[in-house]
Design a protein around this motif. Structure first.
Motif, PDB file in Angstrom:
ATOM      1  N   GLY A   1      -0.750   4.356   4.088  1.00 26.02           N
ATOM      2  CA  GLY A   1      -1.018   5.550   3.291  1.00 26.02           C
ATOM      3  C   GLY A   1      -0.554   6.814   3.979  1.00 26.02           C
ATOM      4  O   GLY A   1      -0.002   7.722   3.340  1.00 26.02           O
TER       5      GLY A   1
ATOM      6  N   PHE B   1      -6.310   1.991  -7.156  1.00 25.22           N
ATOM      7  CA  PHE B   1      -5.414   2.785  -7.978  1.00 25.22           C
ATOM      8  C   PHE B   1      -6.218   3.751  -8.840  1.00 25.22           C
ATOM      9  O   PHE B   1      -7.427   3.583  -9.068  1.00 25.22           O
TER      10      PHE B   1
ATOM     11  N   GLU C   1       1.159   4.100  -3.107  1.00 26.08           N
ATOM     12  CA  GLU C   1       0.896   5.532  -2.927  1.00 26.08           C
ATOM     13  C   GLU C   1       2.098   6.371  -3.368  1.00 26.08           C
ATOM     14  O   GLU C   1       1.945   7.411  -4.022  1.00 26.08           O
TER      15      GLU C   1
ATOM     16  N   ILE D   1     -11.139   6.061  -9.257  1.00 20.98           N
ATOM     17  CA  ILE D   1     -10.434   5.148  -8.372  1.00 20.98           C
ATOM     18  C   ILE D   1     -10.994   3.739  -8.597  1.00 20.98           C
ATOM     19  O   ILE D   1     -12.191   3.503  -8.470  1.00 20.98           O
TER      20      ILE D   1
ATOM     21  N   ALA E   1       3.210   6.962   3.753  1.00 23.19           N
ATOM     22  CA  ALA E   1       3.604   7.366   2.398  1.00 23.19           C
ATOM     23  C   ALA E   1       3.422   8.861   2.206  1.00 23.19           C
ATOM     24  O   ALA E   1       4.267   9.529   1.595  1.00 23.19           O
ATOM     25  N   ALA E   2       2.331   9.411   2.743  1.00 24.73           N
ATOM     26  CA  ALA E   2       2.083  10.850   2.606  1.00 24.73           C
ATOM     27  C   ALA E   2       3.192  11.668   3.261  1.00 24.73           C
ATOM     28  O   ALA E   2       3.643  12.684   2.715  1.00 24.73           O
TER      29      ALA E   2
ATOM     30  N   ALA F   1       0.829  -1.214   0.000  1.00 31.37           N
ATOM     31  CA  ALA F   1       0.000   0.000   0.000  1.00 31.37           C
ATOM     32  C   ALA F   1       0.858   1.256   0.000  1.00 31.37           C
ATOM     33  O   ALA F   1       0.596   2.210  -0.747  1.00 31.37           O
ATOM     34  N   ALA F   2       1.910   1.267   0.817  1.00 30.31           N
ATOM     35  CA  ALA F   2       2.797   2.431   0.876  1.00 30.31           C
ATOM     36  C   ALA F   2       3.519   2.627  -0.449  1.00 30.31           C
ATOM     37  O   ALA F   2       3.627   3.758  -0.954  1.00 30.31           O
TER      38      ALA F   2
ATOM     39  N   GLU G   1       2.412   6.224  -7.252  1.00 30.81           N
ATOM     40  CA  GLU G   1       1.339   6.997  -7.880  1.00 30.81           C
ATOM     41  C   GLU G   1       1.582   8.501  -7.757  1.00 30.81           C
ATOM     42  O   GLU G   1       1.131   9.281  -8.597  1.00 30.81           O
ATOM     43  N   ALA G   2       2.311   8.897  -6.710  1.00 29.27           N
ATOM     44  CA  ALA G   2       2.615  10.317  -6.507  1.00 29.27           C
ATOM     45  C   ALA G   2       3.830  10.763  -7.322  1.00 29.27           C
ATOM     46  O   ALA G   2       4.259  11.911  -7.224  1.00 29.27           O
TER      47      ALA G   2
ATOM     48  N   THR H   1      -5.887  -3.729  -4.308  1.00 27.44           N
ATOM     49  CA  THR H   1      -5.244  -2.417  -4.310  1.00 27.44           C
ATOM     50  C   THR H   1      -6.189  -1.416  -4.957  1.00 27.44           C
ATOM     51  O   THR H   1      -6.944  -1.750  -5.859  1.00 27.44           O
TER      52      THR H   1
END
Length: 823
Positions: free
Chosen positions: A593, A230, A191, A238, A596-597, A187-188, A194-195, A228
């Motif tokens: 998440g 995405f 994210e 999404i 990751a942020a 998950a991390a 994707e960023a 997941t």
């Protein structure tokens, strides 16, 4: 009397005689301009109505290197603030001292204004004469005045001894590394990628997914675990897909590296290095087309996950139908050395049995640790027979049985016979909430309820759950309700023993039903232990090769569990999922998440500006005792050790300026004073102590060291409520209560203190400050008894801002106690 001999008259003497002597007036030497300016704020007379500003100003004007500016009434407001900054802009003062409200309340206002005028935000100090003086001594104007004078003198000494704080720019690596390929790590990574962050996902096993890849259906959605979410960039929607359909391994910014054993994680925020050993997979997953020809010709077969498995695999195998990376893996140690059949038959030449392990390194701007958790080996609980009785298993093994792709193709079986289980007993809290692990593993009850319902749906076997308390919080309560409706049996009690019939292998579970107040012996052909969830082996191994600290249970220690649970004590390294404690899948993914942020925020800055307000080592005084290395809460003190000994320093340690938080704990424990915190060094603190005590008529005088986090804020809140306490409390702010050493305590007594009080935080912002403070105070008390100073003159307190009255009570009690002891 001897006559004076007359000198002959010469032209020179005649000329000298002709000059008329004029008395020369002695002109006063011009004093150099004073570099420190003092600005007083009356706070719309909130301060000046208690403190006599005329008397205070007269006292301050006598200070040799400071000049008092005209009185201001609202220094935090635009007009007076502009006057302050303009005065500094003109170069009249290099540093200023502002007498106003608490620095914790107003510092940011001044910093912002100074930056707007391109002035250094570090050129001022604030004297707290409102919350710390005027508002708490409204009934003692004389005490308030004397305390204000002492506070100004003390802060002036701090300013005199302060050094300019420089800044340093550091480039931030634009990539991130995630260690651990379980559900949280995936998950991390997703994210981050994707960023737009280049991401490396390191996994120890040949495939990603962790425990989730083995347990089939999961709560709360009752479908497969490896979903997941995405962004479909074409439709801006999404989407939800499993790993197999999402092909996360094809993401542009994501590189998945399996069979990677991390050997070292070190570095600074924005510049981390991860060294790892890449073990050979022997199959190039980019070339593998899953044709199965290699598996067909492999001579090594009948390899079973469990002895009772109804299916088996070869030495070259696909870990699971959904396995990512999409390719086979070879368990080379099982192969005959000369065999190369799989390599020869592969149509794409994807197999290379000559591969060897390689040492590699990754650079990253941030790291996320997602090493997960695992199930406790219950064999130490001899009464349950785990590891001795074949028919006693744990919940992960049962989950594998219930997985349609698992070892028994979805049917729970009796391991000793391989026949479907008819009578199943589950035991909760095995190795949890007991002497082995005192914490609750949180998700074991949900595991058991989910599995009980699945068994009822698939086989109709009789299921009994023995429990202490069933904890199905929130929406998970539906699983308990459903289990009751399906006639799952519940017995409230912890079984005392499991006995086995040596002939039939049938099991008997002895348990006291506390609701019926009756001893029961429940027959079973399969017993499932809901064992504690504990830190994974990978978590323990990683902590040994990094600066990551573990909590009391062996999980990665969070920086602060309430609102910084994604951060570790190593700045720039974040934690996700079960590596910091047991979590269910939804919480693990949300946790990942958030981690990751934070990593994205750090990386996207691209450049970090760091104030170098850090400790420094004096090499000439250092004796290489390593105490500072061990004490430092953020591992900022780094040493170079001899190759032959990991505990022998070859030279004095250095402070990593990008990591150090200047808490001062190292300086409190350094036996030679070789390491000192920036602007809180020993000489500066001694000068502040002398400044607050010298010529101070207050009696008794109690030097009060307050941590600038919670303890000082607690004093502020007492002031904001205008709760009175004696003016005898003379506060000196320190970055951490753990900075206060015995030397500081005894220096206070030497310079005239009648008592010393130290205040720390309930939860230390720098890890060990509370413990270090209490150790210093208790040790100092033991010495005081030996040298004839009453130990009651020294005390400490621990508080949180919400519990600010602890400071109030301690201030009053300490003053009364010291008064009785005499000044």
């Amino acid at each position: 009397m001897r006559a004076k001999k007359k000198l002959p008259k010469t032209k020179q003497t005649k000329k000298a005689k002709a000059i008329k002597t004029v008395p020369v007036k002695e002109t006063a030497k011009k004093e150099p301009p004073k570099e420190i300016g003092i600005f007083l704020c009356s706070c719309a007379e909130e301060i000046s109505k208690t403190i006599d500003f005329k008397s205070l100003t007269n006292s301050l004007q006598s200070l040799k290197d400071a000049e008092t500016a005209p009185l201001c009434h609202l220094l935090c407001q635009e007009k007076d603030l502009d006057f302050l900054t303009t005065t500094i802009e003109k170069g009249k003062f290099k540093k200023v001292i502002i007498g106003a409200c608490s620095p914790q309340n107003i510092s940011k206002v001044f910093e912002k204004s100074f930056r707007e005028k391109n002035l250094s935000p570090d050129c001022f100090e604030i004297v707290n004469i409102r919350e710390g003086c005027a508002w708490v001594h409204e009934n003692d104007s004389s005490g308030a005045l004397n305390k204000a004078k002492a506070l100004f003198t003390s802060v002036l000494e701090k300013v005199r001894n302060s050094e300019i704080i420089s800044t340093r720019k550091a480039l931030v690596e634009s990539s991130a590394v995630v260690i651990g390929g379980g559900i949280a790590g995936i998950a991390a990574s997703f994210e981050l990628a994707e960023a737009g962050v280049k991401t490396y996902l390191l996994e120890k096993k040949p495939y990603i997914g962790g425990i989730a890849a083995k347990i089939g259906r999961v709560v709360p959605t009752d479908d497969c675990a490896l979903c997941t979410a995405f962004l479909d960039s074409n439709n801006l929607e999404i989407c939800r897909k499993c790993l197999y359909r999402s092909r996360i391994d094809t993401l542009e910014n994501l590189t998945i590296i399996t069979q990677a054993e991390v050997k070292k994680l070190n570095g600074s925020p924005g510049d981390f290095s991860v060294s790892y050993e890449a073990l050979p997979r022997y199959v190039d997953t980019k070339k593998c087309i899953l044709c199965k020809k290699c598996e067909d010709v492999c001579p090594v077969g009948d390899i079973k996950e469990f002895p009772y498995s109804t299916n088996s695999r070869k030495a070259i195998y696909l870990p699971s139908p959904q396995a990512i990376p999409r390719g086979y893996v070879v368990e080379r140690e099982l192969c005959p050395p000369e065999c190369r059949k799989c390599e020869e038959i592969c149509p794409t030449r994807a197999i290379d049995l000559s591969q060897a392990k390689e040492a590699k390194e990754i650079k990253a701007g941030a790291a996320i640790v997602a090493t997960g958790m695992e199930m406790f080996d219950a064999s130490p609980l001899k009464e349950y027979g785990f590891g001795r009785y074949a028919n006693v298993i744990n919940q992960v093994e049962l989950a594998r049985m219930l997985d349609p792709d698992g070892p028994t193709l979805g049917i729970p079986v009796v391991p000793s016979t391989g026949k479907p289980a008819k009578k199943i007993v589950m035991i909760q809290c095995v190795g949890s909430r007991d002497k082995y692990h005192e914490y609750c593993s949180e998700i074991c009850c949900i595991f058991a309820l989910k599995h009980a319902n699945l068994i009822k749906d698939t086989t109709g076997a009789e299921v009994t759950i023995c429990y202490i308390d069933l904890r199905s919080h929130g929406n998970f309560e539906k699983y308990y309700t459903e289990a009751r409706e399906k006639w799952v049996n519940f017995i409230k009690g912890r079984p005392s023993e499991i006995a086995e019939d040596p002939l039939t292998k049938e099991l008997y579970v002895s348990v006291e039903d506390s609701l019926l107040n009756q001893d029961l012996k429940v027959p079973a052909d399969l017993v499932v232990l809901s064992s504690a969830l504990i830190p994974s082996q990978g978590t323990c191994e990683l902590s040994k090769v990094s600066n990551l600290n573990l909590n009391q249970y062996g999980f990665i220690k969070e920086y602060y569990g309430k609102n910084r649970s994604n951060e570790t004590e190593s700045i720039g390294v974040y934690v996700a999922g079960g590596s910091s404690g047991p979590k269910n899948i939804p919480v693990s993914i949300a946790h990942a998440g958030a981690a990751a942020a934070k990593a994205i925020t750090a990386i996207k800055k691209q450049e970090a500006l760091r104030k170098l307000k850090t400790a420094k080592v004096n090499d000439d005084l250092c004796i290489k005792c390593e105490i500072c290395i061990k004490v430092c809460p953020v591992h900022a003190v780094e040493g170079v050790f001899a190759d032959e000994s990991p505990i022998l320093l070859t030279k004095p340690p250095k402070v990593n300026e990008l990591v150090c938080v200047n808490c001062g704990q190292c300086s409190a424990y350094c036996p030679t004073g070789a390491i000192q915190a920036k602007n809180y060094n020993r000489e500066s603190l001694f000068a502040q102590i002398e400044g607050i005590l010298k010529n101070n008529p207050i009696s008794p005088k109690i030097v009060t060291f307050l941590c600038l986090e919670c303890a000082y804020a607690a004093m502020d809140l007492v002031g904001l409520q205008r709760l009175n306490y004696p003016a005898s409390i003379l506060p000196i702010g320190v970055p951490c209560a753990g900075k206060v050493s015995m030397l500081d305590i005894f220096k206070s007594f030497e310079l005239g203190a009648d008592g010393v009080l130290v205040g720390g935080c309930q939860t230390c912002h720098f890890k060990n400050g509370k413990e270090l403070m209490t150790t210093q105070v208790e040790f100092a008390k033991s010495i005081m008894e030996m040298i004839g100073i009453d130990k009651e003159r020294l005390d400490f307190f621990i508080t949180a801002i919400a519990d600010n009255r602890k400071f109030l009570d301690k201030a009053k009690n300490m003053t009364e106690r010291v008064k009785k002891l005499g000044s």
